[in-house]
Motif scaffolding. Structure first.
Motif, PDB file in Angstrom:
ATOM      1  N   VAL A 174     -94.596 -24.891 -13.777  1.00  0.00           N
ATOM      2  CA  VAL A 174     -95.202 -24.092 -13.163  1.00  0.00           C
ATOM      3  C   VAL A 174     -94.681 -22.689 -13.190  1.00  0.00           C
ATOM      4  O   VAL A 174     -92.947 -22.665 -12.833  1.00  0.00           O
ATOM      5  N   THR A 175     -95.018 -21.846 -12.913  1.00  0.00           N
ATOM      6  CA  THR A 175     -94.836 -20.785 -12.877  1.00  0.00           C
ATOM      7  C   THR A 175     -95.166 -19.615 -11.715  1.00  0.00           C
ATOM      8  O   THR A 175     -95.990 -20.116 -11.208  1.00  0.00           O
ATOM      9  N   ILE A 176     -94.521 -18.818 -10.622  1.00  0.00           N
ATOM     10  CA  ILE A 176     -94.870 -17.882  -9.851  1.00  0.00           C
ATOM     11  C   ILE A 176     -95.672 -16.971 -10.541  1.00  0.00           C
ATOM     12  O   ILE A 176     -97.200 -16.775  -9.470  1.00  0.00           O
ATOM     13  N   ASP A 177     -96.028 -17.088 -12.186  1.00  0.00           N
ATOM     14  CA  ASP A 177     -96.873 -16.117 -12.194  1.00  0.00           C
ATOM     15  C   ASP A 177     -99.044 -16.755 -11.668  1.00  0.00           C
ATOM     16  O   ASP A 177     -99.922 -16.266 -11.510  1.00  0.00           O
ATOM     17  N   GLN A 178     -98.123 -18.460 -12.644  1.00  0.00           N
ATOM     18  CA  GLN A 178     -99.358 -18.672 -12.274  1.00  0.00           C
ATOM     19  C   GLN A 178     -99.891 -18.589 -10.859  1.00  0.00           C
ATOM     20  O   GLN A 178    -101.786 -18.891 -11.201  1.00  0.00           O
ATOM     21  N   LEU A 179     -99.352 -19.529 -10.240  1.00  0.00           N
ATOM     22  CA  LEU A 179     -99.655 -19.207  -8.394  1.00  0.00           C
ATOM     23  C   LEU A 179    -100.599 -17.896  -8.273  1.00  0.00           C
ATOM     24  O   LEU A 179    -101.239 -18.079  -7.649  1.00  0.00           O
ATOM     25  N   GLY A 180     -99.990 -16.832  -8.722  1.00  0.00           N
ATOM     26  CA  GLY A 180    -101.036 -15.941  -8.420  1.00  0.00           C
ATOM     27  C   GLY A 180    -102.538 -15.943  -8.878  1.00  0.00           C
ATOM     28  O   GLY A 180    -103.019 -15.310  -8.610  1.00  0.00           O
ATOM     29  N   ARG A 181    -102.032 -16.461 -10.147  1.00  0.00           N
ATOM     30  CA  ARG A 181    -103.399 -16.293 -10.602  1.00  0.00           C
ATOM     31  C   ARG A 181    -105.222 -17.084 -10.210  1.00  0.00           C
ATOM     32  O   ARG A 181    -105.747 -17.354  -9.988  1.00  0.00           O
ATOM     33  N   ASP A 182    -103.698 -18.466  -9.618  1.00  0.00           N
ATOM     34  CA  ASP A 182    -104.875 -19.017  -8.883  1.00  0.00           C
ATOM     35  C   ASP A 182    -104.952 -18.832  -7.849  1.00  0.00           C
ATOM     36  O   ASP A 182    -105.434 -18.925  -7.050  1.00  0.00           O
ATOM     37  N   LEU A 183    -104.507 -17.573  -6.578  1.00  0.00           N
ATOM     38  CA  LEU A 183    -104.859 -17.630  -5.906  1.00  0.00           C
ATOM     39  C   LEU A 183    -105.961 -16.519  -5.894  1.00  0.00           C
ATOM     40  O   LEU A 183    -106.960 -15.821  -4.938  1.00  0.00           O
ATOM     41  N   LYS A 184    -105.468 -15.278  -7.227  1.00  0.00           N
ATOM     42  CA  LYS A 184    -106.717 -15.221  -7.954  1.00  0.00           C
ATOM     43  C   LYS A 184    -107.994 -15.545  -8.016  1.00  0.00           C
ATOM     44  O   LYS A 184    -109.273 -14.891  -7.028  1.00  0.00           O
ATOM     45  N   ALA A 185    -108.202 -16.993  -8.153  1.00  0.00           N
ATOM     46  CA  ALA A 185    -108.742 -17.900  -8.817  1.00  0.00           C
ATOM     47  C   ALA A 185    -110.258 -17.897  -7.232  1.00  0.00           C
ATOM     48  O   ALA A 185    -110.858 -17.621  -7.115  1.00  0.00           O
ATOM     49  N   VAL A 186    -109.119 -18.797  -6.404  1.00  0.00           N
ATOM     50  CA  VAL A 186    -109.252 -18.597  -4.437  1.00  0.00           C
ATOM     51  C   VAL A 186    -110.248 -17.642  -4.252  1.00  0.00           C
ATOM     52  O   VAL A 186    -111.201 -17.732  -3.407  1.00  0.00           O
ATOM     53  N   VAL A 187    -109.692 -16.148  -4.187  1.00  0.00           N
ATOM     54  CA  VAL A 187    -110.175 -14.939  -3.512  1.00  0.00           C
ATOM     55  C   VAL A 187    -111.836 -14.693  -4.584  1.00  0.00           C
ATOM     56  O   VAL A 187    -112.661 -14.619  -3.447  1.00  0.00           O
ATOM     57  N   ASP A 188    -111.929 -14.728  -5.480  1.00  0.00           N
ATOM     58  CA  ASP A 188    -112.684 -14.849  -5.614  1.00  0.00           C
ATOM     59  C   ASP A 188    -114.059 -14.973  -5.760  1.00  0.00           C
ATOM     60  O   ASP A 188    -115.055 -15.467  -5.316  1.00  0.00           O
ATOM     61  N   ALA A 189    -114.083 -17.076  -5.670  1.00  0.00           N
ATOM     62  CA  ALA A 189    -114.737 -17.945  -5.132  1.00  0.00           C
ATOM     63  C   ALA A 189    -114.783 -18.325  -3.309  1.00  0.00           C
ATOM     64  O   ALA A 189    -115.956 -17.904  -2.974  1.00  0.00           O
ATOM     65  N   ALA A 190    -114.042 -17.463  -2.475  1.00  0.00           N
ATOM     66  CA  ALA A 190    -113.863 -17.704  -1.358  1.00  0.00           C
ATOM     67  C   ALA A 190    -114.020 -16.654  -0.852  1.00  0.00           C
ATOM     68  O   ALA A 190    -114.630 -16.454   0.574  1.00  0.00           O
ATOM     69  N   ALA A 191    -113.893 -15.347  -1.302  1.00  0.00           N
ATOM     70  CA  ALA A 191    -113.994 -14.064  -0.572  1.00  0.00           C
ATOM     71  C   ALA A 191    -114.300 -11.970  -1.883  1.00  0.00           C
ATOM     72  O   ALA A 191    -113.804 -11.600  -2.395  1.00  0.00           O
ATOM     73  N   PRO A 192    -115.715 -13.169  -2.166  1.00  0.00           N
ATOM     74  CA  PRO A 192    -115.379 -11.845  -4.021  1.00  0.00           C
ATOM     75  C   PRO A 192    -116.029 -10.646  -3.225  1.00  0.00           C
ATOM     76  O   PRO A 192    -115.262  -9.893  -4.449  1.00  0.00           O
ATOM     77  N   ASP A 193    -116.123 -10.279  -1.746  1.00  0.00           N
ATOM     78  CA  ASP A 193    -116.436  -9.180  -1.631  1.00  0.00           C
ATOM     79  C   ASP A 193    -115.874  -8.568  -0.519  1.00  0.00           C
ATOM     80  O   ASP A 193    -115.174  -9.604   0.147  1.00  0.00           O
ATOM     81  N   GLY A 194    -115.149  -6.990  -0.440  1.00  0.00           N
ATOM     82  CA  GLY A 194    -115.208  -7.568   1.092  1.00  0.00           C
ATOM     83  C   GLY A 194    -113.299  -6.786   1.535  1.00  0.00           C
ATOM     84  O   GLY A 194    -113.412  -7.334   0.195  1.00  0.00           O
ATOM     85  N   PRO A 195    -112.750  -5.978   1.868  1.00  0.00           N
ATOM     86  CA  PRO A 195    -111.955  -6.128   2.024  1.00  0.00           C
ATOM     87  C   PRO A 195    -111.101  -7.511   2.446  1.00  0.00           C
ATOM     88  O   PRO A 195    -111.595  -8.048   2.955  1.00  0.00           O
ATOM     89  N   ILE A 196    -109.521  -7.138   1.785  1.00  0.00           N
ATOM     90  CA  ILE A 196    -108.394  -8.648   1.814  1.00  0.00           C
ATOM     91  C   ILE A 196    -107.629  -8.350   3.086  1.00  0.00           C
ATOM     92  O   ILE A 196    -106.917  -7.003   2.589  1.00  0.00           O
ATOM     93  N   VAL A 197    -107.417  -9.079   3.033  1.00  0.00           N
ATOM     94  CA  VAL A 197    -105.077  -9.144   3.799  1.00  0.00           C
ATOM     95  C   VAL A 197    -105.102 -10.553   3.727  1.00  0.00           C
ATOM     96  O   VAL A 197    -105.538 -11.918   4.050  1.00  0.00           O
ATOM     97  N   LEU A 198    -103.695 -10.123   3.520  1.00  0.00           N
ATOM     98  CA  LEU A 198    -102.842 -11.269   2.382  1.00  0.00           C
ATOM     99  C   LEU A 198    -102.321 -11.824   3.004  1.00  0.00           C
ATOM    100  O   LEU A 198    -100.993 -11.046   3.837  1.00  0.00           O
ATOM    101  N   VAL A 199    -101.929 -13.290   3.765  1.00  0.00           N
ATOM    102  CA  VAL A 199    -100.879 -13.006   4.362  1.00  0.00           C
ATOM    103  C   VAL A 199    -100.209 -14.968   2.894  1.00  0.00           C
ATOM    104  O   VAL A 199    -100.650 -15.424   3.007  1.00  0.00           O
ATOM    105  N   GLY A 200     -98.309 -15.138   3.302  1.00  0.00           N
ATOM    106  CA  GLY A 200     -97.726 -15.632   2.451  1.00  0.00           C
ATOM    107  C   GLY A 200     -96.529 -16.697   3.336  1.00  0.00           C
ATOM    108  O   GLY A 200     -95.822 -14.796   3.639  1.00  0.00           O
ATOM    109  N   HIS A 201     -95.695 -17.689   3.268  1.00  0.00           N
ATOM    110  CA  HIS A 201     -94.938 -17.728   3.760  1.00  0.00           C
ATOM    111  C   HIS A 201     -94.471 -18.785   2.622  1.00  0.00           C
ATOM    112  O   HIS A 201     -94.336 -19.407   1.877  1.00  0.00           O
ATOM    113  N   SER A 202     -92.891 -17.719   2.330  1.00  0.00           N
ATOM    114  CA  SER A 202     -92.006 -18.571   1.621  1.00  0.00           C
ATOM    115  C   SER A 202     -93.072 -18.254   0.221  1.00  0.00           C
ATOM    116  O   SER A 202     -92.604 -17.861  -0.080  1.00  0.00           O
TER     117      SER A 202
END
Length: 417
Positions: A174-202
């Motif tokens: 597992v790499t942190i870069d892989q997690l970054g790509r995972d997040l992009k996949a989630v955003v593309d599916a759940a919020a494909p348009d419009g402005p985004i605020v990103l919130v991350g813990h740890s």
């Protein structure tokens, strides 16, 4: 815990994991109790330690208390509209959406005869930390429901998301870069348009940084605000978890190999973790919270999330933190409102790491919460929610006249204080 006690625990942990690495099949059964406790430490993001008061509680009494808290506690009970995204390796990623409901119910459908479409609402995407899941944002989710559109997702191999396919099929790390790509996949599916605020813990904050490093155009074009809570941009290999450096270094030298070995004996180690539940609970408390006035239901909630992370998942993710360095990616957040928040007594990602992030983002709001540990959003939810609501106001995600209560109730009109 005294320094001498800490040294003894660190030494015991290093001996335990070193012994476990060389154990035979029969030796594994003898070693799993101690090894399970050591893995419990890692699952809480720590190297060693124990809250001694938990050791004085009888196992049967503690189990009854756990069951009572599990049956009555509301924490982690919030659910939204479910959805699935798929990572680039095919891993199924589970997310939930909480949509904004207009006052008085859904607005009637009207035909647009002319003019531009109404601007899309801001979507706030929450990313959780190591060995947790989307429910770790329980208080903030409760407070923001109906006020702003939110997306909560489970990182791969955590919560309701699927096990990482690359890890299972190809034994890929597992790499942190892989997690970054995972997040992009989630955003593309759940919020494909419009402005985004990103919130991350740890680890979630590290995931946000990886997203920025991999997709700078996406950050520039769509992200209007960011909150980094209890996280780090790098140099995690220098964290001593509040213990003497010599003891921590001894554990670190053997840890990667031992974790891999323990991950291959997952069933035995899980039995060891269950057998040392009292010790495990004390460790979680020490490395998750700093104040003494934590709701027992919240403590138990944190235990359940961390206990629910399989040992092989703990083993897969741990090496990625040593390699993590996304300091350069912070430059992509310079032109937007940013909140950097941490607990002053955080032993897992010390507040100095948040201060280092804020030094590179001079326009960011830096909030250091006294008497707070690593799970600051559960320990002091009113502070985290208040500062997050202010960030959302600055990004235009919520009206300036709206107020958000720290414990979940909302009001559409501003109130004094």
């Amino acid at each position: 815990m005294s320094e001498s006690s800490a040294e003894a625990v660190a030494h015991a942990a290093s001996v335990a994991v070193a012994s476990a690495a060389d154990a035979t099949a029969g030796g594994w059964r003898r070693a799993t109790g101690i090894a399970g406790a050591a893995i419990g430490v890692l699952a809480a993001g720590a190297a060693a330690g124990v809250a001694l008061e938990r050791m004085t509680v009888g196992r049967g009494m503690r189990r009854k208390a756990q069951l009572a808290l599990d049956s009555t506690g509301p924490y982690g009970s919030l659910r939204g509209i479910p959805g699935k995204a798929y990572a680039d390796d095919g891993t199924e990623l589970y997310y939930e959406v909480d949509d904004v409901e207009p006052e008085g119910g859904p607005a009637p459908r009207r035909r647009r005869l002319f003019g531009r479409k109404a601007p899309l609402p801001v979507t706030v995407v929450f990313s959780h930390g190591y060995c947790l899941n989307q429910d770790s944002w329980h208080f903030q989710r409760a407070a923001l429901r109906g006020v702003v559109r939110t997306v909560h997702w489970d990182q791969r191999s955590h919560g309701r998301s699927g096990r990482g396919k690359a890890q299972i099929q190809d034994d890929a790390p597992v790499t942190i870069d892989q997690l970054g790509r995972d997040l992009k996949a989630v955003v593309d599916a759940a919020a494909p348009d419009g402005p985004i605020v990103l919130v991350g813990h740890s680890m979630g904050g590290m995931t946000v940084m990886a997203l920025a490093a991999l997709y700078p155009d996406f950050i520039r074009e769509r992200v209007v605000g960011t909150a980094l809570v209890g996280t780090s941009s790098g140099r995690l290999g220098e964290v001593n978890f509040g213990l003497p450096v010599a003891g921590v270094n001894a554990v670190r030298r053997v840890l990667p190999g031992v974790l891999k070995a323990l991950g291959q004996r997952a069933e035995l180690v899980e039995k060891g973790r269950r057998a040392t539940a009292e010790l495990f609970a004390g460790i979680i408390k020490r490395y998750s919270f700093a104040s003494r006035e934590v709701d027992p239901g919240v403590e138990r909630f944190a235990e359940r999330m961390i206990e629910g992370t399989p040992i092989d998942v703990v083993a897969e993710f741990y090496p990625a933190f040593t390699d993590h360095d996304k300091t350069e990616a912070l430059a992509h957040f310079t032109d937007m409102p940013v909140l950097v928040l941490a607990g002053v007594a955080d032993l897992v990602t010390p507040s100095e790491h948040s201060e280092a992030i804020a030094d590179l983002l001079p326009d960011a709001e830096l909030v250091l919460v006294p008497d707070a540990g690593h799970l600051v959003m559960l320990e002091h939810p009113e502070v985290v929610t208040d500062r997050l609501a202010d960030l959302l106001t600055r990004t235009g995600a919520v009206p300036a006249g709206a107020t958000v209560d720290g414990y979940g109730s909302t009001s559409s009109t501003a109130q004094p204080g």
